[in-house]
Design a protein around this motif. Structure first.
Motif, PDB file in Angstrom:
ATOM      1  N   GLU A 187       0.984  -1.026  -0.127  1.00 24.48           N
ATOM      2  CA  GLU A 187       0.064  -0.136   0.082  1.00 24.48           C
ATOM      3  C   GLU A 187       0.864   1.328  -0.132  1.00 24.48           C
ATOM      4  O   GLU A 187       0.321   2.367  -0.354  1.00 24.48           O
ATOM      5  CB  GLU A 187      -1.109   0.023   1.340  1.00 24.48           C
ATOM      6  CG  GLU A 187      -2.194  -1.067   1.168  1.00 24.48           C
ATOM      7  CD  GLU A 187      -1.412  -2.277   1.426  1.00 24.48           C
ATOM      8  OE1 GLU A 187      -0.394  -2.350   2.488  1.00 24.48           O
ATOM      9  OE2 GLU A 187      -2.064  -3.683   1.118  1.00 24.48           O
ATOM     10  N   THR A 188       2.034   1.288   0.283  1.00 17.84           N
ATOM     11  CA  THR A 188       3.002   2.347   0.589  1.00 17.84           C
ATOM     12  C   THR A 188       3.098   3.109  -0.693  1.00 17.84           C
ATOM     13  O   THR A 188       2.945   4.415  -0.738  1.00 17.84           O
ATOM     14  CB  THR A 188       4.435   1.866   0.915  1.00 17.84           C
ATOM     15  OG1 THR A 188       4.359   1.305   2.404  1.00 17.84           O
ATOM     16  CG2 THR A 188       5.226   3.199   1.277  1.00 17.84           C
ATOM     17  N   ASN A 189       3.173   2.488  -1.771  1.00 14.76           N
ATOM     18  CA  ASN A 189       3.377   3.063  -3.141  1.00 14.76           C
ATOM     19  C   ASN A 189       2.100   2.918  -4.036  1.00 14.76           C
ATOM     20  O   ASN A 189       2.083   3.254  -5.292  1.00 14.76           O
ATOM     21  CB  ASN A 189       4.496   2.490  -3.778  1.00 14.76           C
ATOM     22  CG  ASN A 189       5.978   2.949  -3.213  1.00 14.76           C
ATOM     23  OD1 ASN A 189       6.391   4.077  -3.467  1.00 14.76           O
ATOM     24  ND2 ASN A 189       6.442   2.018  -2.155  1.00 14.76           N
ATOM     25  N   GLN A 190       1.111   2.807  -3.692  1.00 15.34           N
ATOM     26  CA  GLN A 190      -0.404   2.579  -3.989  1.00 15.34           C
ATOM     27  C   GLN A 190      -0.450   3.946  -5.065  1.00 15.34           C
ATOM     28  O   GLN A 190      -1.310   3.722  -6.078  1.00 15.34           O
ATOM     29  CB  GLN A 190      -1.469   2.178  -3.359  1.00 15.34           C
ATOM     30  CG  GLN A 190      -2.515   1.841  -3.902  1.00 15.34           C
ATOM     31  CD  GLN A 190      -2.460   0.271  -4.912  1.00 15.34           C
ATOM     32  OE1 GLN A 190      -1.449  -0.509  -4.447  1.00 15.34           O
ATOM     33  NE2 GLN A 190      -3.129   0.187  -5.887  1.00 15.34           N
ATOM     34  N   ASP A 191      -0.202   4.943  -4.652  1.00 10.73           N
ATOM     35  CA  ASP A 191      -0.613   6.218  -5.436  1.00 10.73           C
ATOM     36  C   ASP A 191       0.035   6.212  -6.841  1.00 10.73           C
ATOM     37  O   ASP A 191      -0.524   6.952  -7.709  1.00 10.73           O
ATOM     38  CB  ASP A 191       0.108   7.395  -4.569  1.00 10.73           C
ATOM     39  CG  ASP A 191       1.568   7.409  -4.217  1.00 10.73           C
ATOM     40  OD1 ASP A 191       2.216   6.240  -4.111  1.00 10.73           O
ATOM     41  OD2 ASP A 191       2.074   8.434  -4.318  1.00 10.73           O
ATOM     42  N   LEU A 192       1.310   5.584  -6.856  1.00  6.60           N
ATOM     43  CA  LEU A 192       1.658   5.341  -8.305  1.00  6.60           C
ATOM     44  C   LEU A 192       0.703   4.748  -9.449  1.00  6.60           C
ATOM     45  O   LEU A 192       0.744   4.922 -10.490  1.00  6.60           O
ATOM     46  CB  LEU A 192       2.808   4.480  -8.384  1.00  6.60           C
ATOM     47  CG  LEU A 192       4.174   5.200  -7.765  1.00  6.60           C
ATOM     48  CD1 LEU A 192       5.459   4.024  -7.788  1.00  6.60           C
ATOM     49  CD2 LEU A 192       4.567   6.377  -8.573  1.00  6.60           C
ATOM     50  N   LEU A 193      -0.104   3.790  -8.764  1.00 10.61           N
ATOM     51  CA  LEU A 193      -0.939   3.010  -9.789  1.00 10.61           C
ATOM     52  C   LEU A 193      -2.501   3.702  -9.667  1.00 10.61           C
ATOM     53  O   LEU A 193      -3.159   3.685 -10.515  1.00 10.61           O
ATOM     54  CB  LEU A 193      -1.306   1.678  -8.995  1.00 10.61           C
ATOM     55  CG  LEU A 193       0.092   0.882  -9.266  1.00 10.61           C
ATOM     56  CD1 LEU A 193      -0.175  -0.589  -8.329  1.00 10.61           C
ATOM     57  CD2 LEU A 193       0.637   0.808 -10.502  1.00 10.61           C
ATOM     58  N   THR A 194      -2.710   4.585  -8.721  1.00 14.96           N
ATOM     59  CA  THR A 194      -4.034   5.231  -8.764  1.00 14.96           C
ATOM     60  C   THR A 194      -4.263   6.527  -9.089  1.00 14.96           C
ATOM     61  O   THR A 194      -5.149   7.174  -9.333  1.00 14.96           O
ATOM     62  CB  THR A 194      -4.473   5.053  -7.222  1.00 14.96           C
ATOM     63  OG1 THR A 194      -3.804   5.703  -6.276  1.00 14.96           O
ATOM     64  CG2 THR A 194      -4.764   3.685  -6.767  1.00 14.96           C
ATOM     65  N   GLU A 195      -2.840   7.476  -8.707  1.00 19.81           N
ATOM     66  CA  GLU A 195      -2.900   8.908  -8.975  1.00 19.81           C
ATOM     67  C   GLU A 195      -2.954   9.209 -10.506  1.00 19.81           C
ATOM     68  O   GLU A 195      -1.804   8.675 -11.056  1.00 19.81           O
ATOM     69  CB  GLU A 195      -2.126   9.829  -8.053  1.00 19.81           C
ATOM     70  CG  GLU A 195      -2.427   9.694  -6.644  1.00 19.81           C
ATOM     71  CD  GLU A 195      -1.476  10.342  -5.781  1.00 19.81           C
ATOM     72  OE1 GLU A 195      -0.862  11.523  -6.522  1.00 19.81           O
ATOM     73  OE2 GLU A 195      -1.501  10.293  -4.718  1.00 19.81           O
ATOM     74  N   GLU A 196      -3.640  10.032 -10.995  1.00 21.50           N
ATOM     75  CA  GLU A 196      -4.017  10.557 -12.428  1.00 21.50           C
ATOM     76  C   GLU A 196      -2.365  10.978 -12.889  1.00 21.50           C
ATOM     77  O   GLU A 196      -1.832  10.782 -13.755  1.00 21.50           O
ATOM     78  CB  GLU A 196      -4.829  11.596 -12.535  1.00 21.50           C
ATOM     79  CG  GLU A 196      -4.963  11.997 -13.845  1.00 21.50           C
ATOM     80  CD  GLU A 196      -5.747  11.157 -14.946  1.00 21.50           C
ATOM     81  OE1 GLU A 196      -5.417  11.265 -16.140  1.00 21.50           O
ATOM     82  OE2 GLU A 196      -6.278  10.123 -14.377  1.00 21.50           O
ATOM     83  N   ARG A 197      -1.786  11.939 -11.796  1.00 24.17           N
ATOM     84  CA  ARG A 197      -0.428  12.570 -12.466  1.00 24.17           C
ATOM     85  C   ARG A 197       0.551  11.571 -12.622  1.00 24.17           C
ATOM     86  O   ARG A 197       1.602  11.776 -13.196  1.00 24.17           O
ATOM     87  CB  ARG A 197      -0.105  13.419 -11.318  1.00 24.17           C
ATOM     88  CG  ARG A 197       0.169  12.765  -9.768  1.00 24.17           C
ATOM     89  CD  ARG A 197       0.581  13.840  -8.566  1.00 24.17           C
ATOM     90  NE  ARG A 197       0.707  13.120  -7.352  1.00 24.17           N
ATOM     91  CZ  ARG A 197       1.521  13.460  -6.656  1.00 24.17           C
ATOM     92  NH1 ARG A 197       2.457  14.607  -6.832  1.00 24.17           N
ATOM     93  NH2 ARG A 197       1.462  12.818  -5.562  1.00 24.17           N
ATOM     94  N   TYR A 198       0.492  10.339 -12.172  1.00 29.76           N
ATOM     95  CA  TYR A 198       1.529   9.364 -12.397  1.00 29.76           C
ATOM     96  C   TYR A 198       1.245   8.356 -13.743  1.00 29.76           C
ATOM     97  O   TYR A 198       2.196   7.644 -14.006  1.00 29.76           O
ATOM     98  CB  TYR A 198       1.798   8.364 -11.516  1.00 29.76           C
ATOM     99  CG  TYR A 198       2.655   9.284 -10.063  1.00 29.76           C
ATOM    100  CD1 TYR A 198       3.560   9.784 -10.045  1.00 29.76           C
ATOM    101  CD2 TYR A 198       1.805   9.176  -8.743  1.00 29.76           C
ATOM    102  CE1 TYR A 198       4.197  10.525  -8.999  1.00 29.76           C
ATOM    103  CE2 TYR A 198       2.421   9.805  -7.481  1.00 29.76           C
ATOM    104  CZ  TYR A 198       3.619  10.520  -7.765  1.00 29.76           C
ATOM    105  OH  TYR A 198       4.138  11.146  -6.925  1.00 29.76           O
ATOM    106  N   ARG A 199       0.203   8.475 -14.194  1.00 28.61           N
ATOM    107  CA  ARG A 199      -0.523   7.533 -15.183  1.00 28.61           C
ATOM    108  C   ARG A 199       0.507   7.289 -16.479  1.00 28.61           C
ATOM    109  O   ARG A 199       1.039   6.478 -16.600  1.00 28.61           O
ATOM    110  CB  ARG A 199      -1.853   8.110 -15.506  1.00 28.61           C
ATOM    111  CG  ARG A 199      -2.340   7.008 -16.442  1.00 28.61           C
ATOM    112  CD  ARG A 199      -3.812   7.063 -17.037  1.00 28.61           C
ATOM    113  NE  ARG A 199      -3.589   8.379 -17.956  1.00 28.61           N
ATOM    114  CZ  ARG A 199      -4.382   9.377 -18.091  1.00 28.61           C
ATOM    115  NH1 ARG A 199      -5.492   9.308 -17.718  1.00 28.61           N
ATOM    116  NH2 ARG A 199      -4.092  10.358 -18.974  1.00 28.61           N
TER     117      ARG A 199
END
Length: 127
Positions: free
Chosen positions: A92-104
């Motif tokens: 879960e620590t790096n889940q933002d890489l998969l969910t946040e639009e800015r990293y897509r």
């Protein structure tokens, strides 16, 4: 150069440091984090290689642990307090890489570059 460091899987870490991680307040612990970058090359026959990097967060509990050390000269054993860094990074620590639009777009480019680099390396091994 940093000294060699043993790499433990998550299960081993929690087995080894279970008491500390269950109650970090009793062990003088503090939460720490660092960001590292995972990088790959985007290789193209038409242009020079491009480096693509993604930030990767790592989280640690930094705790004081009592250890017994033996003096190299006298052989006398003494208790000493030492800092130990226990990695508690999870999926879960790096889940933002998969969910946040800015990293897509960055994640897509990274994954595609990894696939292309793998194909190129495999091709090079068979030629």
């Amino acid at each position: 150069m940093a000294p060699p460091t043993l790499v433990h899987n998550r299960k081993e870490v929690f087995r080894q440091y279970d008491q500390i991680l269950q109650n970090p307040n009793l062990h003088d612990c503090e939460l720490r984090s660092i960001s590292q970058h995972e990088c790959t090359f985007k290789v193209s026959e038409d242009s020079p290689p491009e480096i693509i990097c993604l930030p990767f967060k790592r989280i640690f509990q930094r705790c004081i642990e009592t250890a017994i050390e033996k003096d190299k000269i006298t052989g006398k054993k003494t208790k000493v307090d030492k800092w130990v860094n226990i990695e508690v990074t999870s999926a879960e620590t790096n889940q933002d890489l998969l969910t946040e639009e800015r990293y897509r777009d960055d994640v897509r480019d990274f994954v595609n570059a990894e696939k292309e680099l793998k194909k190129l390396m495999e091709k090079g091994l068979t030629d």
